[in-house]
Design a protein around this motif. Structure first.
Motif, short mmCIF file in Angstrom:
data_model
loop_
_atom_site.label_atom_id
_atom_site.label_comp_id
_atom_site.label_asym_id
_atom_site.label_seq_id
_atom_site.Cartn_x
_atom_site.Cartn_y
_atom_site.Cartn_z
N SER A 1 -0.68 4.10 -0.62
CA SER A 1 -1.70 5.14 -0.41
C SER A 1 -2.09 5.19 1.06
O SER A 1 -2.48 4.18 1.65
CB SER A 1 -2.94 4.84 -1.26
OG SER A 1 -3.97 5.74 -0.96
N ALA A 2 -2.03 6.38 1.62
CA ALA A 2 -2.36 6.54 3.05
C ALA A 2 -3.87 6.43 3.30
O ALA A 2 -4.29 6.18 4.42
CB ALA A 2 -1.85 7.88 3.54
N ARG A 3 -4.66 6.60 2.27
CA ARG A 3 -6.11 6.68 2.48
C ARG A 3 -6.82 5.34 2.33
O ARG A 3 -8.02 5.25 2.56
CB ARG A 3 -6.73 7.68 1.50
CG ARG A 3 -6.70 7.23 0.06
CD ARG A 3 -7.46 8.20 -0.85
NE ARG A 3 -7.57 7.68 -2.20
CZ ARG A 3 -6.68 7.87 -3.15
NH1 ARG A 3 -5.60 8.59 -2.90
NH2 ARG A 3 -6.85 7.37 -4.35
N CYS A 4 -6.10 4.28 1.93
CA CYS A 4 -6.76 3.01 1.65
C CYS A 4 -6.61 2.03 2.82
O CYS A 4 -5.50 1.82 3.32
CB CYS A 4 -6.19 2.39 0.37
SG CYS A 4 -7.01 0.85 -0.10
N ASP A 5 -7.71 1.44 3.23
CA ASP A 5 -7.72 0.40 4.27
C ASP A 5 -7.54 -0.95 3.58
O ASP A 5 -8.49 -1.52 3.04
CB ASP A 5 -9.05 0.45 5.03
CG ASP A 5 -9.12 -0.58 6.16
OD1 ASP A 5 -8.21 -1.42 6.25
OD2 ASP A 5 -10.10 -0.54 6.92
N SER B 1 -6.14 1.88 -7.66
CA SER B 1 -6.22 3.11 -6.88
C SER B 1 -7.70 3.43 -6.70
O SER B 1 -8.25 4.32 -7.35
CB SER B 1 -5.51 4.26 -7.60
OG SER B 1 -5.57 5.44 -6.83
N ASN C 1 0.83 -1.20 0.00
CA ASN C 1 0.00 0.00 0.00
C ASN C 1 0.87 1.26 0.00
O ASN C 1 1.55 1.55 0.97
CB ASN C 1 -0.91 -0.02 1.23
CG ASN C 1 -1.90 1.13 1.23
OD1 ASN C 1 -2.11 1.77 0.21
ND2 ASN C 1 -2.52 1.38 2.37
N PRO D 1 -1.03 5.66 -4.92
CA PRO D 1 -1.59 6.87 -4.31
C PRO D 1 -2.45 7.70 -5.26
O PRO D 1 -3.31 8.44 -4.81
CB PRO D 1 -0.35 7.67 -3.87
CG PRO D 1 0.75 7.17 -4.74
CD PRO D 1 0.44 5.73 -5.03
#
Length: 892
Positions: free
Chosen positions: A495-499, A590, A493, A563
Motif C-alpha cells: 500500500s502506497a499510503r501506509c507509513d 489494511s 507493504n 492496498p
C-alpha cells in the motif's frame, strides 16, 4: 441483521418421505458403509440455571376450529402432447389455474393448494381418485419479421401485431395419501413419530406459497417478495436488495404457530441492460465493458423488448457487433407476395431502415441472442430492459454484502411493528383451504419465558481475571495469558499510503502493553511502484524475491500491508505463498487509521497464530470443566464453505481441540470436495484407496501429541450448516467416518459422542417484552417454542449492538457423554467466550467460527480460473499447509 435468504427462485419442496440426498458425496453412495446405530435423540430435560426474563418471539399462535379435517394429497403429472414432462413451476401453476377455471365442477368446486410441481392438496377428498384433463393454454405471441435467422423480431403489418396460439397440456391427477390435520391441531407432547405433522405442515406452507405466487411474488423457499420499488435498496454493482417476508407454520409444544419474519434477498437491478452492465462491471463507459463477463452474467436472464413490450430469455450474445451481425431476411416481390428472394442484412440496418428505430448507442455493441441454440434471434442492447424480481445467484462482493447488512438492519421495536402489520395484511384467514380447517391466526407475538446465563470469567496475564459485561470484556491495562516473543520479523507493504515505520513502532509499543516482546522488524520492504498494475501472483512473487534478498533466516512473522480491505486480490496468493510454500505465519492488515484499539485486535490474532494464548476460561485454567477434565475429550467444529457457483468446489474444514484439558486451542484441517455438497467426504480417506487417511486422523494424531500422549475417548462435535433433513446423514455418514478413522489408529472401542448442530440461518427472533433493546447476551430458551419432541434450544450468546439479534438454534442430535441440560447449555455458552481473536462473545461457539474462518481462508488459495465448468477439474487441487503451519491457529 436481516437474513439473506439462500435458495432458488422456486426451490423444490422437500420430499414427503426420505429420499437419497444429493448432498451425500459420491463415494458415500457407492461405498458400503456399516449401518449406524445412532438416531436423533429426544429431549432429556430442561435447563433451570440463569435469571428468568420475559420475551416475545415472532411466532403467532394459530387456532384450529376443525381439527378433524383430513387433507388429501394428489400426485400431479403435466405433459405436452408429445409426452414431454413440463418442469417449469411457472407454467405448471398457469396450467393448474386454467384447469380449475375450466373443470371446477368436475372437481366438486373443491379449492386446492398446488406446489407448482407434482403435488396438490385439498381439504377433504375430490369426487374421484383419478382424473385426466386436457388443458389448452392460450399463449400470446407476435408475428415478427425480425433480426433472427427466422426473421422474427419485428412485424411489418399492424394487422398481424397480435396472434394467439393454443398450447395443449395433458394433466393427470391421482390420489396419493391422506394427511390428518389432527396431528398438528393440538399441542403435541411426546410422540413416537412426527411424520404426519411434517406432512400437515407441508400442506399449510404450500397454501402460503400458492397465495404469494398468485400475487406475482418472487418465491424463495417460504419467503415471498413483492415487485414494489419501495422495498428495493441498491447495494452496488448492479445488485438490488429486496425486502419481503418469511412465513411458515410450525408445531411447538404450545401448539400450532405461524412464524413470520422480515426476509431479504438480492435481485438483478431492473432497467436497461446497458445500465446494469456498467454498474455490474463498475465501469463508466460501454466501451470498457468486458463482453465475456457480460455473457456469463446475462445468460438466462429475462428481458423486455421495449419497442414491442414482449419478454424474452437471454441465451447469449451475438458474435459480432450490431452493425456487422448478419441474418437472413425474405424480401417481398413487387406484387406484395412473400415469395421473394432472401437477402443478408445487418441487425442495425434492419432496425433503422425497416423498423424506423434509431440505435445511436448499439452500433458497436453485440446484440442479445434471445433465440434457441440453433436458431438465434437478435435484439439490440439498447432496446432491452431487465425484468424485475430476477434473483442474483452469484456470490456477493464484500462491499455488496457489507452494504446489504448495513441497509437491512432493523431495530427490535421496528421489526416488531413491521411483523404485526404483516400478519394483519398478509394473514391467510380467508384462504378457502385454510378456512376448511377453521384456521385463525392471533395478531400478537407470542410471549415466552427465557433465562439469561451468567457470563463465564476469563483468566488473563499476571493471574488477573476479566469479568465480561454485556458480552464484552476489556483488556486495557491487562496482559495476555501467554504472550509470544517476536524476535525476527518483517513488514511488507503493498500500500502506497501506509507509513510502515510508524506502524511498526506503534505495534511494538502496543505489544509491550500486552506483554508481547516485539523486537524491531529486521526489514521493511516496500513494493516497487511500477509493479502495482501487475497481476496479483506476479506482485507476490516479486515481493518475496525482495524479502528474501534482505533476510538471512526464516522470519517468525511477516506483517503484510494490503492496498485494500476485504476484497484484495493479493490476499489469496499471499496467504498461499506464506502458509503453503514458505511455512511462515503472516498477518494481513489494511489500516484506515492506526489506533490502539486496531493494533490491540491485530495483536490478539498474531499472538494466537504464534502459539500464544490470549485468555482462557477461569474454570478451564483451573481444570474444573465438568465431564471433560477427567476424560480425554476432543472438541470438533465442522463447516463446509460453498463459494457461490456450481462450477467451483466447496471447501470443507474441521477444527479439533488440542492440549487437553484445554478447550480454547485448536488446529484446522481443510479439504476440497464437490461443489454444493454439504456432507464432508474427507473425514476418513484410507491411503490404500488413494486418500491421505483423512481429516480426522490428522486431528487425532495432533491431539495425542499435544495432550501428553492421551487418546480422546469422548468427542463433542459441533456441526454447522446442515438442515433438519440432513441431521440423520450427519449421524449416519459423518459419524461413521469419524469412527473408522478412530479405529484405524488401532482402537477397537467406539468413543462416546455428543453431536450438536448449530443453525444460524433460521427465522426465529427473540425480543425483550419490556425493553426496546436486544435480548441480553446469554439468553436461552428451551421451552414453548422448541421442537415438540427433539432436543433443541435457542441461545443468544452475543450482545446485539446493531439491528435485531438472531439467536443460534442448537439441535442436540446425540449425547452419549451424558450432559445435563444446564451443563450442556453452560458449555456451549462458555465456548462462545473462547474465540482468541475477539474480546466479545461470539454468536456461535468458537470451534464453528474457527472452521468457518479456516474454510474461507484456504478457499482463497484457489484460482477460480483453474476450475472446469463441470466442477472439480484435474488441475484443481488444494495446496496442503506447510508442516510449520499445520498445528498453528493460522485461521485467527
Amino acid at each position: 441483521m436481516t437474513e439473506v435468504v439462500p435458495g432458488t427462485e422456486e426451490a423444490a419442496e422437500p420430499p414427503a418421505s426420505p429420499q437419497p440426498s444429493p448432498d451425500v458425496p459420491h463415494n458415500m453412495e457407492t461405498e458400503q458403509l456399516t449401518p449406524t446405530k445412532y438416531s436423533i435423540m429426544s429431549r432429556n430435560g430442561f435447563g433451570t440455571a440463569g435469571k428468568h426474563i420475559s420475551l416475545l418471539v415472532n411466532l403467532f399462535e394459530v387456532s384450529v376450529n376443525a381439527p378433524d379435517t383430513l387433507f388429501f394429497q394428489y400426485s400431479v403429472a403435466i405433459t405436452l402432447e408429445d409426452k414431454r414432462a413440463v418442469e417449469s413451476k411457472v407454467i405448471g401453476r398457469k396450467v393448474v389455474n386454467r384447469l380449475y377455471q375450466i373443470y371446477s365442477s368436475e372437481l366438486g368446486g373443491k379449492r386446492f393448494a398446488y406446489d407448482g410441481g407434482k403435488t396438490l392438496y385439498t381439504a377433504g377428498p375430490l369426487p374421484l381418485n383419478k382424473y385426466e384433463f386436457k388443458v389448452l393454454l392460450e399463449e400470446s405471441f407476435r408475428k415478427r419479421r425480425s433480426a433472427g435467422a427466422d426473421g422474427s423480431l419485428c412485424e411489418e403489418s399492424k394487422r398481424s401485431k397480435h396472434s394467439f396460439q393454443l398450447k395443449t397440456f395433458m394433466v393427470e391427477i391421482s390420489f396419493a395419501a391422506k394427511i390428518p390435520m389432527q396431528s398438528i391441531a393440538f399441542a403435541p407432547k411426546w410422540v413416537d413419530s412426527d411424520a404426519n405433522s411434517e406432512d400437515a405442515l407441508r400442506v399449510l406452507d404450500t397454501v402460503l406459497r400458492q397465495r404469494a405466487a398468485d400475487c406475482g411474488c418472487l418465491l424463495v423457499r417460504q419467503s415471498f417478495f413483492h415487485d414494489d420499488p419501495r422495498n428495493f435498496t441498491d447495494v452496488g454493482a448492479g445488485v438490488t436488495a429486496v425486502s419481503g417476508y418469511h412465513s411458515s407454520f410450525r408445531s411447538t409444544p404450545r401448539g400450532l404457530t405461524l412464524n413470520m419474519d422480515v426476509s431479504t434477498t438480492v435481485i438483478i437491478k431492473p432497467g436497461p441492460v446497458i445500465d446494469f452492465l456498467l454498474s455490474n462491471q463498475q465501469v463508466k463507459e460501454p466501451r470498457y465493458i468486458d463482453w465475456e463477463k457480460a455473457k456469463k452474467v446475462l445468460k438466462n436472464l429475462r428481458v423486455q423488448a421495449t419497442h414491442r413490450n414482449l419478454e424474452f430469455k437471454i441465451s447469449g450474445l451475438s458474435e459480432k457487433p450490431c452493425n456487422q451481425q448478419l441474418f437472413s431476411m425474405k424480401v417481398k416481390n413487387d406484387n406484395g407476395s412473400n415469395e421473394g428472394q432472401t437477402v443478408e442484412i445487418t441487425v442495425y440496418e434492419y432496425f433503422v431502415k425497416h423498423c424506423g428505430i434509431d440505435l445511436p448507442s448499439s452500433y458497436y455493441f453485440p446484440c442479445l441472442d434471445v433465440g434457441k441454440p440453433n436458431r438465434p434471434n437478435y435484439l439490440p442492447l439498447e432496446l432491452c430492459s431487465l425484468v424485475s424480481l430476477q434473483r442474483y445467484t452469484k456470490a456477493l462482493l464484500p462491499m455488496q454484502r457489507a452494504s446489504l447488512v448495513e441497509k437491512s438492519r432493523q431495530k427490535p421495536q421496528d421489526r416488531i411493528k413491521i411483523l404485526k402489520n404483516a400478519v394483519g395484511n398478509y394473514c391467510c384467514d380467508d384462504d378457502p383451504v385454510l378456512a376448511a380447517c377453521g384456521i385463525s391466526v392471533d395478531k400478537q407475538l407470542a410471549l415466552v419465558e427465557g433465562r439469561v446465563l451468567e457470563a463465564p470469567q476469563l483468566k488473563v496475564g499476571q493471574n488477573d481475571v476479566c469479568i465480561p459485561c454485556n458480552g464484552r470484556w476489556n483488556l486495557k491495562k491487562k496482559t495476555l495469558l501467554q504472550p509470544s516473543h517476536i524476535d525476527y520479523w518483517a513488514v511488507v507493504n503493498f500500500s502506497a499510503r501506509c507509513d510502515t515505520s510508524y506502524l511498526s513502532r506503534e505495534l511494538i509499543r502496543c505489544g509491550m502493553s500486552k506483554g508481547i516482546n516485539i523486537e524491531r522488524p529486521h526489514s521493511l520492504v516496500e513494493e516497487e511502484p511500477q509493479l502495482r498494475r501487475s497481476n496479483p501472483v506476479a506482485r507476490v512473487e516479486r515481493m518475496f524475491d525482495l524479502l528474501k534478498s534482505k533476510l538471512n533466516r526464516e522470519p517468525k512473522l511477516i506483517l503484510c500491508v494490503l492496498p485494500e480491505r476485504k476484497n484484495c486480490d493479493i490476499y489469496g496468493p499471499w496467504k498461499k505463498k506464506c502458509l503453503s510454500e514458505i511455512g511462515v505465519a503472516t498477518q494481513c492488515i489494511s489500516p484506515v487509521k492506526i489506533t490502539d484499539q486496531y493494533l490491540n485486535n491485530i495483536l490478539l490474532k498474531i499472538n494466537s497464530k504464534l502459539g500464544g494464548i490470549n485468555s482462557l476460561l477461569a474454570m478451564e485454567h483451573s481444570g474444573h470443566l465438568p465431564l471433560i477434565k477427567d476424560t480425554p475429550t476432543i472438541i470438533l467444529g465442522m463447516d463446509v464453505s460453498h463459494r457461490g457457483q456450481l462450477d467451483i468446489p466447496s471447501v470443507a474444514a474441521v477444527v479439533g481441540s488440542r492440549c487437553w484439558p484445554l478447550i480454547s486451542r485448536y488446529r484446522a484441517s481443510v479439504r476440497l470436495q464437490a461443489s454444493k455438497v454439504e456432507m464432508i467426504d474427507a473425514l476418513y480417506k484410507p491411503l490404500e484407496n488413494g486418500g491421505d487417511d483423512g481429516i480426522i486422523r490428522e486431528l487425532l494424531l495432533d491431539f495425542y501429541d499435544s495432550s501428553n500422549s492421551r487418546k480422546p475417548t469422548q468427542f463433542i462435535v459441533f456441526r454447522d450448516g446442515v438442515s433438519e433433513s440432513q441431521f440423520q446423514q450427519v449421524l449416519t455418514f459423518e459419524l461413521d467416518q469419524i469412527i473408522k478413522a478412530y479405529q484405524r489408529l488401532g482402537e477397537d472401542d467406539v468413543p462416546k459422542f455428543t453431536v450438536i448442530v448449530a443453525q444460524k440461518n433460521h427465522h426465529t427472533k427473540l425480543f425483550q417484552a419490556n425493553s426496546p433493546e436486544n435480548v441480553p447476551p446469554g439468553t436461552v430458551v428451551d421451552t414453548a417454542i422448541t421442537h415438540p419432541r427433539n432436543y433443541d434450544f435457542y441461545m443468544c450468546a452475543h450482545a446485539g449492538m446493531m439491528g435485531t439479534s438472531r439467536p443460534v438454534h442448537y439441535h442436540v442430535l446425540l449425547d452419549e457423554i451424558g450432559f445435563s441440560a444446564d451443563g450442556l447449555q453452560n458449555l456451549i455458552h462458555s465456548l462462545s467466550y473462547v474465540n482468541q481473536r475477539s474480546t466479545t462473545a461470539t454468536s456461535v461457539v468458537a470451534p464453528i467460527c474457527y472452521a468457518h474462518h479456516a474454510a474461507a481462508q484456504i478457499g482463497r488459495f484457489l484460482d477460480v480460473n483453474d476450475l472446469s465448468e463441470t466442477g472439480l477439474s484435474s488441475t484443481a487441487e488444494l495446496p496442503r499447509l506447510h508442516k510449520n503451519i499445520r498445528s498453528s491457529m493460522f485461521f485467527c
